[in-house]
Design a protein around this motif. Structure first.
Motif, PDB file in Angstrom:
ATOM      1  N   SER A   1       0.862  -1.185   0.000  1.00 12.84           N
ATOM      2  CA  SER A   1       0.000   0.000   0.000  1.00 12.84           C
ATOM      3  C   SER A   1       0.899   1.236   0.000  1.00 12.84           C
ATOM      4  CB  SER A   1      -0.942  -0.019   1.199  1.00 12.84           C
ATOM      5  OG  SER A   1      -0.206  -0.102   2.407  1.00 12.84           O
TER       6      SER A   1
ATOM      7  N   ARG B   1       2.951 -11.034  -1.971  1.00 14.21           N
ATOM      8  CA  ARG B   1       1.713 -11.640  -2.481  1.00 14.21           C
ATOM      9  C   ARG B   1       0.727 -10.636  -3.088  1.00 14.21           C
ATOM     10  NH1 ARG B   1      -3.048 -11.554   0.647  1.00 14.21           N
ATOM     11  NH2 ARG B   1      -2.802 -10.819   2.807  1.00 14.21           N
TER      12      ARG B   1
ATOM     13  N   LEU C   1      -3.934   3.016   4.476  1.00 13.61           N
ATOM     14  CA  LEU C   1      -4.979   3.619   5.308  1.00 13.61           C
ATOM     15  C   LEU C   1      -4.454   4.002   6.687  1.00 13.61           C
ATOM     16  CD1 LEU C   1      -7.947   1.327   4.201  1.00 13.61           C
ATOM     17  CD2 LEU C   1      -7.400   3.640   3.412  1.00 13.61           C
TER      18      LEU C   1
ATOM     19  N   ARG D   1     -15.996   0.699  -0.597  1.00 13.56           N
ATOM     20  CA  ARG D   1     -16.064  -0.040   0.665  1.00 13.56           C
ATOM     21  C   ARG D   1     -15.750   0.864   1.848  1.00 13.56           C
ATOM     22  NH1 ARG D   1     -12.784  -5.717  -0.099  1.00 13.56           N
ATOM     23  NH2 ARG D   1     -14.005  -6.623  -1.791  1.00 13.56           N
ATOM     24  N   ILE D   2     -15.043   1.992   1.584  1.00 14.89           N
ATOM     25  CA  ILE D   2     -14.698   2.901   2.690  1.00 14.89           C
ATOM     26  C   ILE D   2     -15.279   4.295   2.478  1.00 14.89           C
ATOM     27  CG2 ILE D   2     -12.617   1.641   3.428  1.00 14.89           C
ATOM     28  CD1 ILE D   2     -10.952   3.698   1.814  1.00 14.89           C
TER      29      ILE D   2
HETATM   30  O1  T3D Z   1      -6.389  11.318  -1.152  1.00 19.17           O
HETATM   31  C1  T3D Z   1      -6.230  10.156  -0.810  1.00 19.17           C
HETATM   32  O2  T3D Z   1      -5.166   9.718  -0.314  1.00 19.17           O
HETATM   33  C2  T3D Z   1      -7.313   9.181  -1.040  1.00 19.17           C
HETATM   34  C3  T3D Z   1      -6.785   8.121  -1.900  1.00 19.17           C
HETATM   35  C4  T3D Z   1      -7.323   6.940  -1.918  1.00 19.17           C
HETATM   36  C5  T3D Z   1      -6.749   5.900  -2.792  1.00 19.17           C
HETATM   37  C6  T3D Z   1      -7.152   4.518  -2.372  1.00 19.17           C
HETATM   38  O3  T3D Z   1      -6.481   3.618  -2.798  1.00 19.17           O
HETATM   39  S1  T3D Z   1      -8.485   4.306  -1.321  1.00 19.17           S
HETATM   40  C7  T3D Z   1      -8.541   2.545  -1.155  1.00 19.17           C
HETATM   41  C8  T3D Z   1      -7.544   2.081  -0.143  1.00 19.17           C
HETATM   42  N1  T3D Z   1      -7.396   0.652  -0.182  1.00 19.17           N
HETATM   43  C9  T3D Z   1      -8.298  -0.177   0.364  1.00 19.17           C
HETATM   44  O4  T3D Z   1      -9.308   0.222   0.885  1.00 19.17           O
HETATM   45  C10 T3D Z   1      -7.952  -1.651   0.317  1.00 19.17           C
HETATM   46  C11 T3D Z   1      -7.830  -2.193   1.720  1.00 19.17           C
HETATM   47  N2  T3D Z   1      -7.381  -3.552   1.693  1.00 19.17           N
HETATM   48  C12 T3D Z   1      -8.210  -4.579   1.391  1.00 19.17           C
HETATM   49  O5  T3D Z   1      -9.366  -4.413   1.059  1.00 19.17           O
HETATM   50  C13 T3D Z   1      -7.628  -5.952   1.509  1.00 19.17           C
HETATM   51  O6  T3D Z   1      -6.506  -5.899   2.344  1.00 19.17           O
HETATM   52  C14 T3D Z   1      -7.202  -6.545   0.145  1.00 19.17           C
HETATM   53  C15 T3D Z   1      -8.439  -6.831  -0.712  1.00 19.17           C
HETATM   54  C16 T3D Z   1      -6.253  -5.606  -0.611  1.00 19.17           C
HETATM   55  C17 T3D Z   1      -6.445  -7.877   0.401  1.00 19.17           C
HETATM   56  O7  T3D Z   1      -7.207  -8.693   1.277  1.00 19.17           O
HETATM   57  P1  T3D Z   1      -6.497  -9.908   2.024  1.00 19.17           P
HETATM   58  O8  T3D Z   1      -7.571 -10.646   2.762  1.00 19.17           O
HETATM   59  O9  T3D Z   1      -5.709 -10.691   1.025  1.00 19.17           O
HETATM   60  O10 T3D Z   1      -5.434  -9.266   3.041  1.00 19.17           O
HETATM   61  P2  T3D Z   1      -5.738  -8.559   4.444  1.00 19.17           P
HETATM   62  O11 T3D Z   1      -5.694  -9.584   5.524  1.00 19.17           O
HETATM   63  O12 T3D Z   1      -6.947  -7.708   4.351  1.00 19.17           O
HETATM   64  O13 T3D Z   1      -4.462  -7.571   4.586  1.00 19.17           O
HETATM   65  C18 T3D Z   1      -3.181  -8.048   4.968  1.00 19.17           C
HETATM   66  C19 T3D Z   1      -2.505  -6.968   5.781  1.00 19.17           C
HETATM   67  O14 T3D Z   1      -2.300  -5.795   4.969  1.00 19.17           O
HETATM   68  C20 T3D Z   1      -3.372  -6.525   6.966  1.00 19.17           C
HETATM   69  O15 T3D Z   1      -2.508  -6.139   8.009  1.00 19.17           O
HETATM   70  P3  T3D Z   1      -2.238  -7.115   9.251  1.00 19.17           P
HETATM   71  O16 T3D Z   1      -3.588  -7.453   9.860  1.00 19.17           O
HETATM   72  O17 T3D Z   1      -1.577  -8.340   8.665  1.00 19.17           O
HETATM   73  O18 T3D Z   1      -1.348  -6.336  10.156  1.00 19.17           O
HETATM   74  C21 T3D Z   1      -4.062  -5.286   6.400  1.00 19.17           C
HETATM   75  O19 T3D Z   1      -4.479  -4.393   7.415  1.00 19.17           O
HETATM   76  C22 T3D Z   1      -2.927  -4.681   5.593  1.00 19.17           C
HETATM   77  N3  T3D Z   1      -3.477  -3.803   4.547  1.00 19.17           N
HETATM   78  C23 T3D Z   1      -4.121  -4.195   3.427  1.00 19.17           C
HETATM   79  N4  T3D Z   1      -4.473  -3.122   2.733  1.00 19.17           N
HETATM   80  C24 T3D Z   1      -4.028  -2.052   3.401  1.00 19.17           C
HETATM   81  C25 T3D Z   1      -3.388  -2.487   4.567  1.00 19.17           C
HETATM   82  N5  T3D Z   1      -2.857  -1.627   5.448  1.00 19.17           N
HETATM   83  C26 T3D Z   1      -2.950  -0.318   5.160  1.00 19.17           C
HETATM   84  N6  T3D Z   1      -3.554   0.167   4.070  1.00 19.17           N
HETATM   85  C27 T3D Z   1      -4.094  -0.667   3.166  1.00 19.17           C
HETATM   86  N7  T3D Z   1      -4.675  -0.172   2.050  1.00 19.17           N
END
Ligand code: T3D
Length: 266
Positions: free
Chosen positions: A31, A63, A71, A146-147
């Protein structure tokens, strides 16, 4: 391959004329925090002025390809009810918009090897590239809805052009995961390949008569705004340029000699 690091979060390597730029925060699914944004921008700007760089290959470590905005980054606000809301428009203005413009305007073809999940702005950085190849295990999530956010990093421009209005709206309004196979079937990406051949296939795509490919990229970019007359004039001018390249001479010679061409990107 010569490797260099930009901070710790973006890796830059060169193999022949192909510069590989790797997003490298695998523990955060690559990210984007501010440091990674700036590292990525520096790496791409260096490609823009590097005469030895014929093509750029963008990928992610671990991965995921990229989970979009980090975030946890302070720029996103702390989520507390009492805190002043963050100015997300400012982040787009400072970081995302220049990055998308840089990729689209880069004078070299940019190939994206989507090695794993690409979410939010991470998906749209991939889609801004010229050729998108994805591993079969990868997927695309327009996670903004989603957010409670609006799609950014070019999504509202790119998505309807790639997959049509109905699918663009479904992806943007529902935020469901689209598999790499479905992404290929819908025309969102060029091709989905088995995980183990992703990098060799992407590297192969980044070869070829890259000078002509860069001119082709310019023509296709301009077609998004031009009418037919302007586009015909542009094709004339770009073809004039392509006709003067060593790659054109080599391509024709190789055709006549019935052998594979050896392009040099000049
Ligand atoms: O002006 C601005 O800045 C606004 C701009 C916005 C641009 C954007 O991109 S907004 C969208 C931001 N991204 C998301 O909302 C995606 C969030 N992540 C997810 O939905 C899921 O993680 C995934 C679909 C990408 C992957 O799911 P999965 O089940 O394979 O993995 P997970 O278990 O959710 O994540 C693994 C780890 O990565 C976890 O941390 P932990 O529990 O192992 O310590 C998770 O919190 C972390 N992580 C994943 N995505 C993000 C993240 N940490 C920070 N930011 C993230 N976007």
């Amino acid at each position: 391959m010569a490797d260099a690091t930009d901070g710790e979060t973006v890796l830059v390597g060169r193999d022949g004329g192909v510069t590989t730029v790797t997003l490298n925060r695998p523990e955060r699914l690559n990210s984007l925090d501010e440091a990674m944004h700036l590292g990525l921008r520096r790496a791409l700007e260096a490609c823009a002025t590097d005469p030895g760089c014929r093509a750029v290959l963008l990928t992610g470590a671990g991965r995921a390809f990229c989970a979009g905005q980090d975030l946890d980054d302070p720029a996103m606000g702390d989520g507390g009810d009492q805190a002043a809301p963050p100015d997300l428009g400012l982040t787009l203005e400072r970081l995302y918009n220049p990055l998308v413009r840089l990729i689209r305007g880069l004078g070299q073809p940019v190939v994206c090897a989507v090695n794993g999940v690409a979410a939010g702005a991470g998906a749209n950085l991939a889609l801004a590239c010229d050729l998108v190849l994805a591993a079969r295990s990868a997927g695309f999530v327009q996670a903004f809805c989603r957010i409670g956010l609006v799609p950014d990093a070019g999504e509202t421009f790119l998505l309807p052009r790639l997959v049509g209005a109905a699918r663009a709206r479904g992806l943007a309004l529902l935020g469901e995961r689209l598999s790499a196979e479905q992404a290929e079937a819908w025309g969102l990406i060029w091709r989905c390949v088995d995980d183990e051949v992703l990098m060799p296939e992407a590297e192969a795509l980044a070869q070829g008569p890259t000078r002509g490919l860069a001119l082709t990229k310019r023509a296709l970019n301009a077609a998004e705004a031009n009418d037919l007359n302007a586009q015909l004039d542009l094709e004339r001018d770009l073809q004039r340029e392509a006709g003067r390249t060593a790659d054109f001479r080599e391509g024709v010679r190789a055709f006549k000699e019935r052998r594979p061409a050896r392009f040099s990107g000049r």
